[in-house]
Design a protein around this motif. Structure first.
Motif, PDB file in Angstrom:
ATOM      1  N   VAL A  49      38.582  18.859  40.368  1.00  0.00           N
ATOM      2  CA  VAL A  49      38.876  19.977  39.466  1.00  0.00           C
ATOM      3  C   VAL A  49      37.741  20.234  38.476  1.00  0.00           C
ATOM      4  O   VAL A  49      37.784  21.194  37.719  1.00  0.00           O
ATOM      5  N   GLU A  50      36.728  19.361  38.484  1.00  0.00           N
ATOM      6  CA  GLU A  50      35.585  19.499  37.576  1.00  0.00           C
ATOM      7  C   GLU A  50      34.291  19.258  38.358  1.00  0.00           C
ATOM      8  O   GLU A  50      34.295  18.496  39.337  1.00  0.00           O
ATOM      9  N   LEU A  51      33.203  19.848  37.877  1.00  0.00           N
ATOM     10  CA  LEU A  51      31.888  19.532  38.440  1.00  0.00           C
ATOM     11  C   LEU A  51      31.649  18.027  38.426  1.00  0.00           C
ATOM     12  O   LEU A  51      31.131  17.456  39.390  1.00  0.00           O
ATOM     13  N   ILE A  84      27.623  33.413  37.139  1.00  0.00           N
ATOM     14  CA  ILE A  84      28.097  32.237  37.876  1.00  0.00           C
ATOM     15  C   ILE A  84      28.946  31.422  36.917  1.00  0.00           C
ATOM     16  O   ILE A  84      28.509  31.123  35.803  1.00  0.00           O
ATOM     17  N   ALA A  85      30.170  31.085  37.310  1.00  0.00           N
ATOM     18  CA  ALA A  85      31.052  30.392  36.377  1.00  0.00           C
ATOM     19  C   ALA A  85      32.002  29.445  37.081  1.00  0.00           C
ATOM     20  O   ALA A  85      32.487  29.732  38.171  1.00  0.00           O
ATOM     21  N   MET A  86      32.230  28.308  36.433  1.00  0.00           N
ATOM     22  CA  MET A  86      33.176  27.290  36.908  1.00  0.00           C
ATOM     23  C   MET A  86      34.191  27.124  35.790  1.00  0.00           C
ATOM     24  O   MET A  86      33.912  26.468  34.795  1.00  0.00           O
ATOM     25  N   LEU A  87      35.342  27.773  35.940  1.00  0.00           N
ATOM     26  CA  LEU A  87      36.337  27.759  34.876  1.00  0.00           C
ATOM     27  C   LEU A  87      37.527  26.906  35.312  1.00  0.00           C
ATOM     28  O   LEU A  87      37.709  25.792  34.859  1.00  0.00           O
ATOM     29  N   GLY A  88      38.347  27.431  36.232  1.00  0.00           N
ATOM     30  CA  GLY A  88      39.417  26.620  36.817  1.00  0.00           C
ATOM     31  C   GLY A  88      40.507  26.214  35.854  1.00  0.00           C
ATOM     32  O   GLY A  88      41.140  25.184  36.021  1.00  0.00           O
ATOM     33  N   ASN A  89      40.761  27.052  34.833  1.00  0.00           N
ATOM     34  CA  ASN A  89      41.836  26.716  33.901  1.00  0.00           C
ATOM     35  C   ASN A  89      43.216  26.933  34.505  1.00  0.00           C
ATOM     36  O   ASN A  89      44.197  26.401  34.005  1.00  0.00           O
ATOM     37  N   GLN A  90      43.303  27.730  35.552  1.00  0.00           N
ATOM     38  CA  GLN A  90      44.608  28.134  36.075  1.00  0.00           C
ATOM     39  C   GLN A  90      44.845  27.685  37.508  1.00  0.00           C
ATOM     40  O   GLN A  90      45.856  28.032  38.095  1.00  0.00           O
ATOM     41  N   PHE A  94      38.524  23.600  42.114  1.00  0.00           N
ATOM     42  CA  PHE A  94      37.302  23.807  41.350  1.00  0.00           C
ATOM     43  C   PHE A  94      36.571  25.035  41.885  1.00  0.00           C
ATOM     44  O   PHE A  94      35.592  24.917  42.619  1.00  0.00           O
ATOM     45  N   PRO A 111      32.157  39.328  30.161  1.00  0.00           N
ATOM     46  CA  PRO A 111      32.599  38.710  31.408  1.00  0.00           C
ATOM     47  C   PRO A 111      33.729  39.516  32.029  1.00  0.00           C
ATOM     48  O   PRO A 111      34.400  40.317  31.349  1.00  0.00           O
ATOM     49  N   TRP A 113      36.642  38.559  33.408  1.00  0.00           N
ATOM     50  CA  TRP A 113      38.032  38.108  33.381  1.00  0.00           C
ATOM     51  C   TRP A 113      38.835  38.893  32.349  1.00  0.00           C
ATOM     52  O   TRP A 113      38.460  38.945  31.167  1.00  0.00           O
TER      53      TRP A 113
ATOM     54  N   LYS B  81      39.932  20.358  29.942  1.00  0.00           N
ATOM     55  CA  LYS B  81      39.205  21.037  31.018  1.00  0.00           C
ATOM     56  C   LYS B  81      37.818  21.383  30.524  1.00  0.00           C
ATOM     57  O   LYS B  81      37.635  21.644  29.324  1.00  0.00           O
ATOM     58  N   LEU B  82      36.866  21.384  31.435  1.00  0.00           N
ATOM     59  CA  LEU B  82      35.523  21.875  31.127  1.00  0.00           C
ATOM     60  C   LEU B  82      35.348  23.258  31.736  1.00  0.00           C
ATOM     61  O   LEU B  82      35.775  23.494  32.865  1.00  0.00           O
ATOM     62  N   ASN B  83      34.735  24.147  31.002  1.00  0.00           N
ATOM     63  CA  ASN B  83      34.332  25.452  31.540  1.00  0.00           C
ATOM     64  C   ASN B  83      32.806  25.500  31.530  1.00  0.00           C
ATOM     65  O   ASN B  83      32.183  25.236  30.494  1.00  0.00           O
ATOM     66  N   ILE B  84      32.229  25.823  32.676  1.00  0.00           N
ATOM     67  CA  ILE B  84      30.768  25.899  32.797  1.00  0.00           C
ATOM     68  C   ILE B  84      30.425  27.287  33.311  1.00  0.00           C
ATOM     69  O   ILE B  84      31.004  27.729  34.310  1.00  0.00           O
ATOM     70  N   ALA B  85      29.536  27.995  32.622  1.00  0.00           N
ATOM     71  CA  ALA B  85      29.269  29.375  33.022  1.00  0.00           C
ATOM     72  C   ALA B  85      27.836  29.781  32.737  1.00  0.00           C
ATOM     73  O   ALA B  85      27.245  29.384  31.739  1.00  0.00           O
ATOM     74  N   MET B  86      27.294  30.567  33.659  1.00  0.00           N
ATOM     75  CA  MET B  86      25.954  31.134  33.544  1.00  0.00           C
ATOM     76  C   MET B  86      26.126  32.644  33.616  1.00  0.00           C
ATOM     77  O   MET B  86      26.309  33.187  34.694  1.00  0.00           O
ATOM     78  N   TRP B 108      43.069  29.742  25.603  1.00  0.00           N
ATOM     79  CA  TRP B 108      43.668  29.181  26.819  1.00  0.00           C
ATOM     80  C   TRP B 108      44.798  30.046  27.376  1.00  0.00           C
ATOM     81  O   TRP B 108      45.610  30.498  26.587  1.00  0.00           O
ATOM     82  N   PRO B 109      44.896  30.245  28.734  1.00  0.00           N
ATOM     83  CA  PRO B 109      43.998  29.737  29.767  1.00  0.00           C
ATOM     84  C   PRO B 109      42.846  30.681  30.093  1.00  0.00           C
ATOM     85  O   PRO B 109      42.150  30.454  31.057  1.00  0.00           O
TER      86      PRO B 109
END
Lengths: 145, 145
Positions: A49-51, A84-90, A94, A111, A113, B81-86, B108-109
């Motif tokens: 669920v995380e990098l 480019i984004a890695m969020l995954g809160n919901q 991943f 953004p 969203w 949770k971690l959020n990673i974004a470019m 959140w979320p």
């Protein structure tokens, strides 16, 4: 060595996406929203669920898949910017979002969203984009054969 | 070999951030917003505005810096949770956001951008966080010596 895919299946919350194909680590999906050319890569690994849940060699492979996807998306769309984004809160997985942005798109410069409701593709436009991506990235959906 | 840093300086739009330290490729900054522990890595490379502008070895090094930053932020904050974004739609550089998210935080979320106005840190809390990050990541600002 990669962890086997045993027990992995796509989070139901991502079921509205359209499969483009499978890379070595991730599954490439198209978000069904004509507002932005919007791809999602999901590592086919259970419990990630995380990098930082991915091993270093899998992180590096995923990065190569993101890089290839971003290059293809830019070449096909001629976009002004990549997001480019890695969020995954919901979701319980991943997802890595790779989104083609234009200075006149529905959310620019913010953004994407929550900006505007998703607008589904017409079949012909969707098929053309998926086909272009498959050809350029040389990938196809895993048909289980 | 890494491209030299010649001619690089931080985009003025990132001037409100607080310097934490310099990795091999990127500068680590703290966003001055107590709503979320929110870090930004900016590659110290001129003319880089996309991930795909970086060479493969620099992408891999940046990924290692993001991974280390994410691990440190999670360990220090105990986030959910971690959020990673470019994204980089509004700056001339390539900021990588690494944000600690909590299920009871202000956005959140949803993603943090545009959710609530930034709320500056109190000096003591800011200094404690910056100090924890420097210690755990073993980095310091480049003083030019």
């Amino acid at each position: 060595m990669f962890v086997p895919e045993f027990a992995w299946s796509l989070d139901p919350k991502l079921a509205g996406t359209l499969p483009v194909g499978d890379f070595a680590v991730s599954r490439l999906l198209l978000t069904n929203d004509v507002n932005y050319p919007w791809l999602v890569l999901v590592p086919r690994r259970p419990a990630v669920v995380e990098l930082i849940d991915l091993q270093a060699n899998e992180q590096t492979q995923l990065l190569a898949e993101v890089d290839a996807t971003a290059r293809a998306l830019k070449a096909i769309t001629g976009c002004d910017k990549l997001n480019i984004a890695m969020l995954g809160n919901q979701v319980s997985q991943f997802p890595v979002h790779v989104i083609a942005r234009f200075r006149d798109d529905a959310a620019w410069p913010l953004p994407v969203w929550g900006a505007v409701p998703p607008l589904p593709y017409q079949a012909a436009e969707r098929d053309r984009l998926v086909s272009s991506l498959r050809q350029r990235l040389d990938i196809a959906p895993d048909t289980g054969h």
